[in-house]
Design an enzyme around this catalytic site. Structure first.
Site, PDB file in Angstrom:
ATOM      1  N   THR A  72       0.836  -1.205   0.000  1.00 41.58           N
ATOM      2  CA  THR A  72       0.000   0.000   0.000  1.00 41.58           C
ATOM      3  C   THR A  72       0.872   1.258   0.000  1.00 41.58           C
ATOM      4  OG1 THR A  72      -1.778  -1.192   1.090  1.00 41.58           O
ATOM      5  CG2 THR A  72      -1.819   1.209   1.289  1.00 41.58           C
ATOM      6  N   ASN A 155      -6.246 -10.451  -6.832  1.00 44.39           N
ATOM      7  CA  ASN A 155      -6.262 -11.055  -5.490  1.00 44.39           C
ATOM      8  C   ASN A 155      -7.554 -11.809  -5.217  1.00 44.39           C
ATOM      9  OD1 ASN A 155      -7.016  -8.187  -5.605  1.00 44.39           O
ATOM     10  ND2 ASN A 155      -7.610  -8.433  -3.476  1.00 44.39           N
ATOM     11  N   GLN A 183       0.258 -10.444  -5.874  1.00 52.01           N
ATOM     12  CA  GLN A 183      -0.253 -11.826  -5.863  1.00 52.01           C
ATOM     13  C   GLN A 183       0.442 -12.703  -6.896  1.00 52.01           C
ATOM     14  OE1 GLN A 183      -2.317 -13.026  -3.636  1.00 52.01           O
ATOM     15  NE2 GLN A 183      -3.242 -11.200  -2.746  1.00 52.01           N
ATOM     16  N   SER A 203       4.670  -7.248  -1.786  1.00 50.27           N
ATOM     17  CA  SER A 203       4.309  -7.309  -0.367  1.00 50.27           C
ATOM     18  C   SER A 203       4.832  -8.618   0.220  1.00 50.27           C
ATOM     19  CB  SER A 203       2.789  -7.249  -0.233  1.00 50.27           C
ATOM     20  OG  SER A 203       2.422  -7.389   1.117  1.00 50.27           O
ATOM     21  N   ALA A 204       5.461  -8.538   1.405  1.00 51.82           N
ATOM     22  CA  ALA A 204       6.086  -9.738   1.984  1.00 51.82           C
ATOM     23  C   ALA A 204       5.073 -10.769   2.455  1.00 51.82           C
ATOM     24  CB  ALA A 204       6.981  -9.329   3.157  1.00 51.82           C
ATOM     25  N   HIS A 205       3.942 -10.293   3.028  1.00 51.41           N
ATOM     26  CA  HIS A 205       3.074 -11.257   3.717  1.00 51.41           C
ATOM     27  C   HIS A 205       2.257 -12.136   2.780  1.00 51.41           C
ATOM     28  CE1 HIS A 205      -0.970  -9.074   3.842  1.00 51.41           C
ATOM     29  NE2 HIS A 205      -0.185  -8.105   3.433  1.00 51.41           N
ATOM     30  N   THR A 242      14.260   4.923   9.705  1.00 50.84           N
ATOM     31  CA  THR A 242      15.106   3.759   9.972  1.00 50.84           C
ATOM     32  C   THR A 242      14.399   2.499   9.485  1.00 50.84           C
ATOM     33  OG1 THR A 242      16.067   4.880  11.867  1.00 50.84           O
ATOM     34  CG2 THR A 242      16.316   2.490  11.799  1.00 50.84           C
ATOM     35  N   CYS A 329      -8.974  -7.041   2.625  1.00 52.81           N
ATOM     36  CA  CYS A 329      -8.304  -5.793   2.975  1.00 52.81           C
ATOM     37  C   CYS A 329      -9.270  -4.729   3.450  1.00 52.81           C
ATOM     38  CB  CYS A 329      -7.508  -5.282   1.799  1.00 52.81           C
ATOM     39  SG  CYS A 329      -6.133  -6.365   1.454  1.00 52.81           S
TER      40      CYS A 329
HETATM   41  N1  PLP Z   1      -2.177  -5.464  -3.948  1.00 56.92           N
HETATM   42  C1  PLP Z   1      -2.786  -6.655  -3.949  1.00 56.92           C
HETATM   43  C2  PLP Z   1      -3.113  -7.328  -5.248  1.00 56.92           C
HETATM   44  C3  PLP Z   1      -3.144  -7.245  -2.727  1.00 56.92           C
HETATM   45  O1  PLP Z   1      -3.764  -8.444  -2.728  1.00 56.92           O
HETATM   46  C4  PLP Z   1      -2.846  -6.579  -1.511  1.00 56.92           C
HETATM   47  C5  PLP Z   1      -3.287  -7.152  -0.205  1.00 56.92           C
HETATM   48  O2  PLP Z   1      -4.298  -7.812  -0.141  1.00 56.92           O
HETATM   49  C6  PLP Z   1      -2.185  -5.343  -1.575  1.00 56.92           C
HETATM   50  C7  PLP Z   1      -1.869  -4.827  -2.807  1.00 56.92           C
HETATM   51  C8  PLP Z   1      -1.840  -4.580  -0.319  1.00 56.92           C
HETATM   52  O3  PLP Z   1      -0.698  -5.140   0.295  1.00 56.92           O
HETATM   53  P1  PLP Z   1      -0.204  -4.673   1.737  1.00 56.92           P
HETATM   54  O4  PLP Z   1      -1.015  -5.438   2.719  1.00 56.92           O
HETATM   55  O5  PLP Z   1       1.260  -5.061   1.777  1.00 56.92           O
HETATM   56  O6  PLP Z   1      -0.352  -3.198   1.813  1.00 56.92           O
END
Ligand code: PLP
Length: 386
Positions: A72, A155, A183, A203-205, A242, A329
């Site tokens: 984001t 996603n 994704q 995005s790492a997660h 940092t 989200c």
């Molecule tokens: N873009 C996509 C396609 C996503 O699926 C997501 C999270 O669901 C994001 C962006 C946002 O990622 P973050 O949680 O790292 O801000």
């Protein structure tokens, strides 16, 4: 996430990989990576290793990776009308975004709402190339350059976009293309040097790293957005503050595993297809969104006519299965999906998303199938095909 539960919501967040946890914990004790003493240099080495691993995942260069607090923030940084090319200012007068994009790019970043133009998708969720070409043909080059944002893989549906074709259209219009590859990475082969856009958002997660860390990666750093966060000179002045070294180290470790993980895709596709076959057996009228086009092997988004997604989610949850209703989200909100709406599908039932990962087993899908059978039985037998 204990083993008594079946987790089928990887597109919301993949479970933290053991390697990512170990790397993140090891980095917690580190010094400040900007410090010049030995401890600081050791911390810098950790960040540099992660930078190389994240770059390698997308075929980029380590020096073109800018770490952020997530996708984001990466989007909010890149989606800016104001950029710099060396010492010169560069202006993008309009942002063109895909209707089925994630909210982080759909919102338009730092552009005024009036300068954000949306292009659509077809019934299968594929970006409308002719529509994009037509809005770009109307772009006023006198006012500034066009900036375009699109996701590589959706996603919610898992639908894969023709990113190279989109990049060709954008290039022909003299624009810059930002690709939300969140994704896609680790699931399909997508490389920034392969005419797949100018900047990637990561995005790492979503790949088994920690939450709250991400990056953007450029083909080069000749042209960069005016920073969103200013202050110290971290990340070469492109993102002050940092570094979240623990998150970055975890991200790097997850990227190393993801880069080696394509072999798992066939098994994941088989499991997903098995789950979809069971769905159609129990609910012959079920609609699987984007089924006729290329999708991520791990994702299935479906609607069961007459059964609200929210009701189904609760039933799955009670049966020990974590699935979701499209995007996760929106603070747990279960509402209409803007992605399905963009595809011209607006059923009030909503849709249920199953998304698997390399750790998903036959037994997990077996439990999903049993829960489906249970839901169908409680509804008084199989409904007729729509
Ligand atoms: N873009 C996509 C396609 C996503 O699926 C997501 C999270 O669901 C994001 C962006 C946002 O990622 P973050 O949680 O790292 O801000």
């Amino acid at each position: 996430m204990t083993k008594t539960r079946t987790y089928l919501d990887y597109n919301a967040s993949a479970p933290l990989l053991a390697e990512a946890r170990a790397a993140a914990i090891a980095a917690l004790d580190s010094a400040n990576p900007s410090s010049v003493h030995s401890e600081g240099r050791a911390a810098r080495q950790m960040a540099d290793r992660a930078r190389r691993s994240v770059a390698a995942l997308v075929g980029g260069e380590a020096e073109h990776v800018i770490f952020t607090s997530g996708a984001t923030e990466a989007a909010a940084t890149l989606l800016s009308p104001d950029w710099r090319m060396g010492r010169s200012a560069l202006r993008f007068s309009k942002l063109y975004v895909c209707e089925a994009d994630h909210a982080c790019t759909l919102g338009g970043g730092r552009f005024d709402a009036g300068d954000v133009v949306r292009f659509g998708v077809d019934v299968n969720g594929i970006a409308d190339l002719a529509g994009l070409e037509s809005v770009l043909a109307q772009h006023d080059r006198e006012a500034g350059l066009p900036l375009v944002a699109v996701h590589a893989a959706n996603n919610e549906t898992g639908v894969i976009q023709p990113v190279q074709e989109i990049a060709r259209v954008v290039k022909a219009a003299g624009g810059v293309l930002i690709v939300d590859a969140v994704q896609a990475v680790g699931r399909i082969s997508i490389e920034i040097t392969n005419d797949c856009g100018d900047f990637f958002i990561l995005s790492a997660h979503k790949i088994g790293g920690p939450k709250g860390v991400g990056a953007f990666v450029g083909r080069s750093d000749l042209m960069m957005p005016v920073p969103l966060i200013t202050g110290g000179g971290q990340e070469k002045g492109h993102r002050a503050g940092t570094e979240n070294l623990s998150g970055i180290a975890g991200f790097g470790a997850a990227a190393e595993i993801a880069a080696a993980g394509f072999d798992a895709m066939d098994a994941m596709r088989n499991l997903r297809d098995k789950a979809e076959a069971a769905l159609l057996q129990q609910f012959p009228g079920a609609i699987i969104h984007g089924k006729s086009v290329a999708r991520l092997a791990n994702t299935s988004l479906f609607t069961i006519p007459g059964l609200k997604a929210e009701t189904a989610l609760i039933a799955f949850d009670l049966a020990g299965i974590a699935v979701s209703s499209g995007s996760a989200c929106s603070s747990g909100r279960v509402g209409p999906s803007h992605v399905l709406k963009a595809m011209g599908f607006d059923a009030e039932e909503g849709a249920i998303r199953l998304s698997t990962g390399p750790e998903t087993t036959q037994a997990d899908i077996g439990r999903f199938e049993a829960a489906l059978a249970d839901i169908a039985a409680r509804r008084g037998g199989r409904p007729k095909a729509a």
